[in-house]
Design a protein around this motif. Structure first.
Motif, short mmCIF file in Angstrom:
data_model
loop_
_atom_site.label_atom_id
_atom_site.label_comp_id
_atom_site.label_asym_id
_atom_site.label_seq_id
_atom_site.Cartn_x
_atom_site.Cartn_y
_atom_site.Cartn_z
N LEU A 418 5.63 8.21 -23.98
CA LEU A 418 4.69 9.22 -23.50
C LEU A 418 5.07 10.61 -24.00
O LEU A 418 4.20 11.40 -24.42
CB LEU A 418 4.63 9.21 -21.97
CG LEU A 418 3.93 8.01 -21.34
CD1 LEU A 418 4.19 7.96 -19.84
CD2 LEU A 418 2.43 8.06 -21.63
N TRP A 431 -0.99 10.74 -16.61
CA TRP A 431 -0.72 9.31 -16.75
C TRP A 431 -0.85 8.61 -15.43
O TRP A 431 -0.39 9.12 -14.39
CB TRP A 431 0.69 9.12 -17.32
CG TRP A 431 1.17 7.71 -17.51
CD1 TRP A 431 2.12 7.07 -16.76
CD2 TRP A 431 0.76 6.78 -18.51
NE1 TRP A 431 2.32 5.79 -17.25
CE2 TRP A 431 1.51 5.59 -18.32
CE3 TRP A 431 -0.15 6.84 -19.57
CZ2 TRP A 431 1.36 4.46 -19.14
CZ3 TRP A 431 -0.31 5.72 -20.38
CH2 TRP A 431 0.44 4.56 -20.17
N GLU A 436 -0.98 2.06 -15.99
CA GLU A 436 -0.32 2.33 -17.27
C GLU A 436 -1.35 2.74 -18.32
O GLU A 436 -1.50 2.14 -19.38
CB GLU A 436 0.49 1.11 -17.74
CG GLU A 436 1.66 0.78 -16.82
CD GLU A 436 2.57 -0.29 -17.39
OE1 GLU A 436 3.34 0.02 -18.31
OE2 GLU A 436 2.48 -1.44 -16.91
N MET A 438 -3.71 6.48 -19.78
CA MET A 438 -3.96 7.91 -19.75
C MET A 438 -5.13 8.21 -18.83
O MET A 438 -6.05 7.38 -18.67
CB MET A 438 -4.28 8.44 -21.15
CG MET A 438 -3.17 8.27 -22.16
SD MET A 438 -1.76 9.35 -21.82
CE MET A 438 -0.65 8.79 -23.15
N GLN A 445 -4.84 8.03 -25.28
CA GLN A 445 -4.82 6.61 -24.97
C GLN A 445 -4.75 5.77 -26.24
O GLN A 445 -4.15 4.68 -26.25
CB GLN A 445 -6.07 6.23 -24.17
CG GLN A 445 -6.17 4.77 -23.80
CD GLN A 445 -5.06 4.29 -22.86
OE1 GLN A 445 -4.55 5.07 -22.06
NE2 GLN A 445 -4.70 3.03 -22.96
N VAL A 448 -1.29 4.48 -27.20
CA VAL A 448 -0.58 3.54 -26.33
C VAL A 448 -0.36 2.21 -27.05
O VAL A 448 0.61 1.49 -26.79
CB VAL A 448 -1.34 3.35 -25.01
CG1 VAL A 448 -0.74 2.23 -24.17
CG2 VAL A 448 -1.34 4.67 -24.22
#
Length: 460
Positions: A418, A431, A436, A438, A445, A448
């Protein structure tokens, strides 16, 4: 020094290091450790030394092999660099079979466990396929390239029941300084801890690196794996006046300074220190609610989170990022600019721990008020503390969860991932630690998870 001479010199060092470690291994012939029974049944054959394969035979990979040889027999080594694989075979005592494709290793039914020491962007694919093939896994840190990869590994550990130890050795080794720090904090000696700082030093930068042909012993296309297909870059040798040019590359070891394959210092050292911080404060089963960027410097320009040139190292060189855990009332800062180590600040005192130091008022008070006898055992999941590698093989036999499990590591490392997303975009993030995901930021996102090159996709 030429590239080939440098690689040869490093291989000689690795060979000597692993040979010295392997000399301490206990004796006994190679006893087949077939996986025809369940994992638990196989692990109860206590008189057997398990058979292990070592995938990724660079510096840390071969170091781990040397440690593993104290508890297991190495029957296979595997690397896309044939020179490294050959050196690993010699370091194993010359008995290991050599492979250039890890899938052939996983096909072997006699191999019970694998040690993975590849570059970071290969960890997840090999680990997942190893577990699905019935192997237990010891894998170097940082375990994953993305948050999504961590979720996938956790899923497969649950599905297969594999024993999986992450190579965050600070949980076990280094004179148990970190274990003692965690025991002190978890015993309440600092009171309510509201701030913790993880100092991990600045990262390297590079000059413009020229395109050169990959070393003949290196399968560069396979080394790239899931990452985009790009040219090999390397610089070294001598300048016009005969002085050594520092070795820089897009490849072995230096992979950690490229976001395509790793996460810079944020995941290289952050995987260690942030893990200790989250472990001590009970934050290793959750995540932050917000990420705040206070300082961000990259060696190349970025646009929409991506470097605008591909001929220089691109991970952050200077940084200060604050992750806030609302429910716990804790701010976790990851920074480059103070003494390497972890500083905890509570309402009863402060404690600093590094690989060579454990200091603070709560430490001084131990002389008159020692910790309870079972404090270290409690911090070590109820077992007598042992080395990181021994803990792995103990758990291979007992089927207990190792000291550095994938679930806590995934959560701790997500802090680093992050932070890197925030640095790449140079903005603050929100977050959701439960989902788990955004909050209100589709661009963030998108980092991720990552798109994987065709033929190297990660499937569960």
């Amino acid at each position: 020094m030429s590239q080939n001479k440098r690689l040869s010199s490093r291989r000689s060092f690795f060979k000597q290091t692993v040979s010295a470690a392997g000399a301490a291994a206990t004796g006994g012939g190679l006893v087949p450790y077939f996986l025809t029974a369940s994992r638990a049944q196989a692990a109860t054959a206590s008189s057997d030394r398990p058979l292990i394969a070592c995938i990724g035979n660079g510096g840390q990979g071969n170091h781990n092999m040397g440690l593993a040889m104290n508890y297991a027999d190495v029957v296979a080594v595997c690397d896309v660099d044939s020179g490294r694989a050959a050196a690993a075979k010699q370091a194993s005592g010359g008995k290991a079979d050599v492979y250039d494709d890890y899938r052939k290793v996983l096909d072997r039914k006699d191999v019970q466990a694998v040690s993975i020491g590849t570059p970071d962007h290969w960890h997840t694919k090999i680990a997942i396929e190893a577990m699905k093939s019935g192997k237990d896994v010891y894998c170097e840190k940082p375990l994953t390239l993305t948050i999504d990869e961590g979720k996938k590994i956790c899923q497969v550990v649950k599905e297969t029941g594999a024993v999986f130890q992450v190579g965050t050795q600070q949980r076990s080794d280094f004179d148990r300084l970190f274990l003692r720090a965690v025991a002190i904090i978890q015993s309440g000696r600092l009171g309510k801890v509201s701030k913790v700082s993880c100092a991990i030093n600045s990262a390297e930068s590079s000059p413009q690196l020229p395109v050169v042909a990959p070393p003949k012993e290196l399968n560069w296309e396979r080394w790239l794996g899931q990452a985009p297909l790009v040219d090999y870059r390397w610089q070294g040798g001598k300048d016009a006046e005969g002085a050594d040019i520092p070795y820089k590359s897009r490849g072995h070891y230096e992979f950690r300074w490229w976001y395509e394959y790793s996460g810079g210092k944020m995941t290289d050292w952050g995987a260690h220190h942030v893990d200790v911080a989250c472990w001590a404060l009970g934050l290793d089963q959750t995540g932050p609610n917000s990420v705040r960027v206070e300082l961000c410097e990259h060696p190349v320009p970025f646009e929409k989170g991506y470097p605008t040139r591909d001929d220089m190292y691109n991970t952050a060189t200077a940084f200060r990022v604050v992750n806030t855990f609302d429910d716990a009332g804790v701010e976790l800062t990851i920074r480059h600019d103070t003494d390497n180590g972890v500083l905890f600040e509570g309402d009863k005192g402060r404690l600093f721990v590094s690989r060579g130091k454990l200091a603070g008022k709560p430490v001084e008070e131990l002389a008159d008020n020692p910790l309870p006898e079972d404090a270290l055992r409690k911090a070590f999941k109820g077992s007598e503390p042992v080395s990181h590698m021994q803990n792995f093989f103990d758990c291979v036999r007992s089927r207990k969860e190792p000291q550095s499990d994938v679930f806590s590591h995934h959560r701790s490392l997500s802090n680093c991932h992050l932070a890197n997303i925030a640095l790449r975009l140079n903005r603050d993030l929100k977050w959701d630690p439960v989902k788990e995901a955004m909050i209100g930021d589709n661009e963030a996102q998108s980092f991720v998870a990552r798109e994987q090159r065709k033929g190297y996709e990660i499937t569960v």
